[in-house]
Design a protein around this motif. Structure first.
Motif, PDB file in Angstrom:
ATOM      1  N   SER A  16       0.660  -1.183  -0.058  1.00 44.02           N
ATOM      2  CA  SER A  16       0.045  -0.025  -0.007  1.00 44.02           C
ATOM      3  C   SER A  16       0.744   1.381  -0.090  1.00 44.02           C
ATOM      4  O   SER A  16       0.524   2.248  -0.738  1.00 44.02           O
ATOM      5  N   CYS A  17       1.984   1.046   0.737  1.00 43.10           N
ATOM      6  CA  CYS A  17       2.880   2.530   0.878  1.00 43.10           C
ATOM      7  C   CYS A  17       3.479   2.637  -0.558  1.00 43.10           C
ATOM      8  O   CYS A  17       3.845   3.739  -0.964  1.00 43.10           O
ATOM      9  N   SER A  18       3.846   1.463  -1.107  1.00 49.29           N
ATOM     10  CA  SER A  18       4.439   1.622  -2.605  1.00 49.29           C
ATOM     11  C   SER A  18       3.627   2.118  -3.403  1.00 49.29           C
ATOM     12  O   SER A  18       3.934   3.200  -4.407  1.00 49.29           O
ATOM     13  N   ALA A  55       2.067   7.452   8.772  1.00 50.67           N
ATOM     14  CA  ALA A  55       3.646   7.131   8.799  1.00 50.67           C
ATOM     15  C   ALA A  55       3.925   5.724   9.316  1.00 50.67           C
ATOM     16  O   ALA A  55       4.790   4.994   8.980  1.00 50.67           O
ATOM     17  N   TYR A  56       3.139   5.431  10.533  1.00 50.01           N
ATOM     18  CA  TYR A  56       3.450   4.059  11.311  1.00 50.01           C
ATOM     19  C   TYR A  56       3.022   3.009  10.262  1.00 50.01           C
ATOM     20  O   TYR A  56       3.783   2.049  10.351  1.00 50.01           O
ATOM     21  N   ASP A  57       1.991   3.027   9.722  1.00 56.47           N
ATOM     22  CA  ASP A  57       1.365   2.080   8.415  1.00 56.47           C
ATOM     23  C   ASP A  57       2.408   1.711   7.674  1.00 56.47           C
ATOM     24  O   ASP A  57       2.396   0.709   7.072  1.00 56.47           O
ATOM     25  N   CYS A  58       3.360   2.858   7.124  1.00 52.07           N
ATOM     26  CA  CYS A  58       4.134   2.558   6.214  1.00 52.07           C
ATOM     27  C   CYS A  58       5.551   2.359   6.904  1.00 52.07           C
ATOM     28  O   CYS A  58       6.472   2.378   6.315  1.00 52.07           O
ATOM     29  N   GLY A  59       5.584   2.021   8.113  1.00 52.86           N
ATOM     30  CA  GLY A  59       7.075   1.379   8.472  1.00 52.86           C
ATOM     31  C   GLY A  59       7.915   2.472   9.260  1.00 52.86           C
ATOM     32  O   GLY A  59       9.019   2.393   9.615  1.00 52.86           O
ATOM     33  N   VAL A  60       7.133   3.752   9.697  1.00 56.90           N
ATOM     34  CA  VAL A  60       8.014   4.700  10.324  1.00 56.90           C
ATOM     35  C   VAL A  60       7.740   4.606  11.542  1.00 56.90           C
ATOM     36  O   VAL A  60       6.637   5.045  12.244  1.00 56.90           O
ATOM     37  N   TYR A  61       8.538   3.865  12.412  1.00 59.86           N
ATOM     38  CA  TYR A  61       8.381   3.667  13.960  1.00 59.86           C
ATOM     39  C   TYR A  61       9.216   4.541  14.799  1.00 59.86           C
ATOM     40  O   TYR A  61       8.672   4.634  16.041  1.00 59.86           O
ATOM     41  N   LEU A  62      10.070   5.381  14.382  1.00 60.34           N
ATOM     42  CA  LEU A  62      10.836   6.329  14.904  1.00 60.34           C
ATOM     43  C   LEU A  62      10.301   7.794  14.436  1.00 60.34           C
ATOM     44  O   LEU A  62      10.671   7.970  13.542  1.00 60.34           O
ATOM     45  N   GLN A  63       9.598   8.502  15.231  1.00 59.14           N
ATOM     46  CA  GLN A  63       9.122   9.695  14.863  1.00 59.14           C
ATOM     47  C   GLN A  63       9.272  10.828  15.689  1.00 59.14           C
ATOM     48  O   GLN A  63       9.193  10.739  16.944  1.00 59.14           O
TER      49      GLN A  63
END
Length: 285
Positions: A16-18, A55-63
């Motif tokens: 989905s992010c792609s 952002a979390y759904d696309c794998g960004v865990y450190l924000q």
């Protein structure tokens, strides 16, 4: 079986992010338009939660996120306008903490890390770290399981204590460097630094590698004064930075009853000279 389902979920999110990335490449105007400018604290929380979740759904865990520090930004009073001048708040970190803490407490349960809460409430707890710094650690415990918990470090500064604290939280809570550790969401909220120069000559490189290169800004709303106008900078993931200002009230930019308009947008956070040039263009029209 659980691991298999998790791998399928990650694959689905990656796809989905792609697709979002591919769409934005073909439609840059739609992808890079900043979101609407919120006009009250609840709107800020809702907008921030959506941005962080995306952002979390696309794998960004450190924000990294930055929230406005005073209700004065929403008021229509001259004294509120003056109080926003330069730093956005008349007071030190303990005063900003008293405003920021309940805002983050309201934000964390709205961030979606799992689709199902089984009708149970998300519990948020807080641990005061250094009271004179106005710093704390908030944790939201998700009823779907510890994998979906969130931690937020409020108002860290450049002191070595916070570098060690960030490293410890990463190791114990959200370690993204080890395959057998869960990738849980960890937020830095209103950190005291802007770039590596904030850390001084000796700490700049370490801060760049540990924090600045790894913690992506997924939401930010900053207000300050340029050329006598109150302007707002808004960043939502994965949009550009939007510059907002009141432009149709006789030129002074102080009437908060008038809606702010999007002046322009930037791929990275603009410097003062960029904002000044944009406002000069508005004034000349």
């Amino acid at each position: 079986m659980m691991m298999h389902r998790r791998l399928l979920l990650l694959a689905s999110l990656s796809l989905s992010c792609s697709l979002v990335s591919a769409f934005s490449s073909s439609s840059p105007q739609q992808q890079h338009l900043p979101n609407y400018l919120p006009n009250n604290p609840d709107d800020v929380v809702r907008q921030a939660a959506t941005s962080i979740t995306n952002a979390y759904d696309c794998g960004v865990y450190l924000q990294t996120i930055r929230l406005p520090l005073s209700q004065a930004i929403y008021g229509n009073k001259e004294e509120s306008f003056v109080a926003d001048r330069a730093i956005g708040w008349q007071g030190g970190p303990m005063e900003t903490y008293r405003y920021l803490s309940p805002m983050v407490n309201n934000l964390l349960p709205r961030i979606r890390t799992a689709n199902n809460t089984a009708g149970l409430n998300i519990k948020v707890s807080e641990q005061i770290l250094l009271d004179f710094d106005g710093s704390s650690l908030q944790t939201s415990e998700h009823p779907a399981g510890a994998l979906y918990d969130i931690q937020a470090l409020l108002q860290p500064n450049t002191d070595g204590y916070y570098i060690k604290t960030i490293q410890a939280i990463e190791e114990q809570f959200c370690n993204t460097k080890k395959a057998d550790k869960p990738n849980r969401l960890f937020l830095l909220v209103n950190p005291a630094w802007r770039d590596k120069s904030s850390f001084g000559i000796f700490g700049a490189q370490k801060a760049q590698e540990l924090i600045l290169d790894r913690y992506e800004t997924t939401y930010a709303l900053d207000q300050f004064i340029v050329r006598g106008r109150q302007i707002s900078l808004l960043k939502c993931w994965s949009s550009d930075w939007g510059l907002y200002a009141v432009v149709n009230n006789g030129g002074d930019g102080k009437d908060k009853s008038m809606p702010a308009e999007l002046i322009t947008s930037y791929a990275t956070r603009p410097e003062y000279k960029d904002i000044d040039a944009a406002l000069k263009g508005v004034a000349s029209k």
